[in-house]
Design a protein around this motif. Sequence first.
Motif, PDB file in Angstrom:
ATOM      1  N   UNK A 216     181.588  73.077  15.005  1.00 34.36           N
ATOM      2  CA  UNK A 216     180.822  72.073  14.256  1.00 34.36           C
ATOM      3  C   UNK A 216     181.601  71.568  13.039  1.00 34.36           C
ATOM      4  N   UNK A 217     182.819  72.076  12.876  1.00 33.47           N
ATOM      5  CA  UNK A 217     183.693  71.633  11.774  1.00 33.47           C
ATOM      6  C   UNK A 217     182.988  71.758  10.420  1.00 33.47           C
ATOM      7  N   UNK A 218     182.412  72.962  10.213  1.00 34.64           N
ATOM      8  CA  UNK A 218     181.620  73.195   9.002  1.00 34.64           C
ATOM      9  C   UNK A 218     182.500  73.425   7.782  1.00 34.64           C
ATOM     10  N   UNK A 219     181.927  73.176   6.622  1.00 31.31           N
ATOM     11  CA  UNK A 219     182.545  73.622   5.370  1.00 31.31           C
ATOM     12  C   UNK A 219     181.859  74.919   4.966  1.00 31.31           C
ATOM     13  N   UNK A 220     182.620  75.861   4.487  1.00 37.54           N
ATOM     14  CA  UNK A 220     182.084  77.174   4.095  1.00 37.54           C
ATOM     15  C   UNK A 220     182.476  77.408   2.635  1.00 37.54           C
ATOM     16  N   UNK A 221     181.484  77.280   1.751  1.00 39.69           N
ATOM     17  CA  UNK A 221     181.766  77.423   0.322  1.00 39.69           C
ATOM     18  C   UNK A 221     181.303  78.780  -0.193  1.00 39.69           C
ATOM     19  N   UNK A 222     182.117  79.398  -1.019  1.00 42.77           N
ATOM     20  CA  UNK A 222     181.643  80.515  -1.835  1.00 42.77           C
ATOM     21  C   UNK A 222     181.286  79.950  -3.189  1.00 42.77           C
ATOM     22  N   UNK A 223     180.363  80.609  -3.884  1.00 35.66           N
ATOM     23  CA  UNK A 223     180.059  80.133  -5.234  1.00 35.66           C
ATOM     24  C   UNK A 223     179.517  81.276  -6.056  1.00 35.66           C
TER      25      UNK A 223
END
Length: 344
Positions: A279-286
């Motif tokens: 799905x070509x996701x973005x995976x952010x940590x925060x």
Amino acid sequence: MRAAVVREFNEDLSIEDVADPSCPRNGVVLEVAACGVCRSDFHGWVGGHPKVVNGSVMGHEYCGTVVEAGAQAKYKVGDNLIAPFILGCGDCPACQTGMSNTCESAIVPGFGAPGAYAQYVAVPYDHNLVHLPLSMSPALAAGLGCRVTTAWHALTDRANVRAGEWVAVHGTGGIGLSSLLLAKMLGARVIVVDIVEEKLSHALSLGADAALNAASENAAERIREITGGGAQVSIEALGIEATTNASVECLATLGRHVHVGLPAGDGVMQINMRAIYSKQLSFFGTRGMPSWKYPNLLSMIERGEVDLSPMLDREVGLSDASAELRAMRGPTPPGTAVITDFLG
Ligand SMILES: [Zn+2]
Ligand SMILES: [Zn+2]
């Protein structure tokens, strides 16, 4: 002063008389008015946080009144202040480019420095602090420094949520509830996921567009159905493998996963990488929020753009903190507990 001290993991905090904190040159000592009990504290209390050891005083969600100010402090005795939980140094490249929540010299009272499960707390780098608005109770303000600011930064800076988008929120603790209320303010449609019915109905009463019980249904599948293909943004607000996978699996193509929950244990998880890849996701940590974003957030709260009062459920005494931590072993009721009585 009176403080709740970690002596043995998983055992009641020890209520002890300890030395008053000494005032940092570059900061202040606050008389603590309120301190939130957070799931991050639970991770420390069970022995899952390297900076919580025998002798630690936890408590990173606090506000209070300055009783002593160092020579280089920005604030003065009598000021009522809220602290963000990450105290950036102010001098490094991260701090000077507006990203003090990534400062490598940051100090976090409650994790490596004495925290605010106590009558007083020393706060270095007091330029991070902000005035407590007159209209806001200390109990409500205490939760701002951690859960509300973290959720706000996750939604606005990491995920860049736009009006009309679908936001899924996995876990309706402090972070999850803040995410719901703030995402609604931003004009998003919000689906919350939890395993406690009472928390789901609470979230619905606060404006959630849908609420799913992950104990009885496949949350990711249902979210893809309700949204007609998946959410654009998904907030993981618990820090465990099941919710992380539900989060990436519920997203639409090109969706954005924001990982807010402090990962449990050693943080190693088995994640559905095929979902992220295909799905070509973005995976952010925060983590946290740079303190310069505080004034805008506070002004929206003061103007009544968002009502955060449903987040606060109960005010407790210092000696009740252990019971609150113990309760986090299982599903907890809606809303959070804040310590406001440091002699009780
Ligand atoms: Zn917290
Ligand atoms: Zn810094």
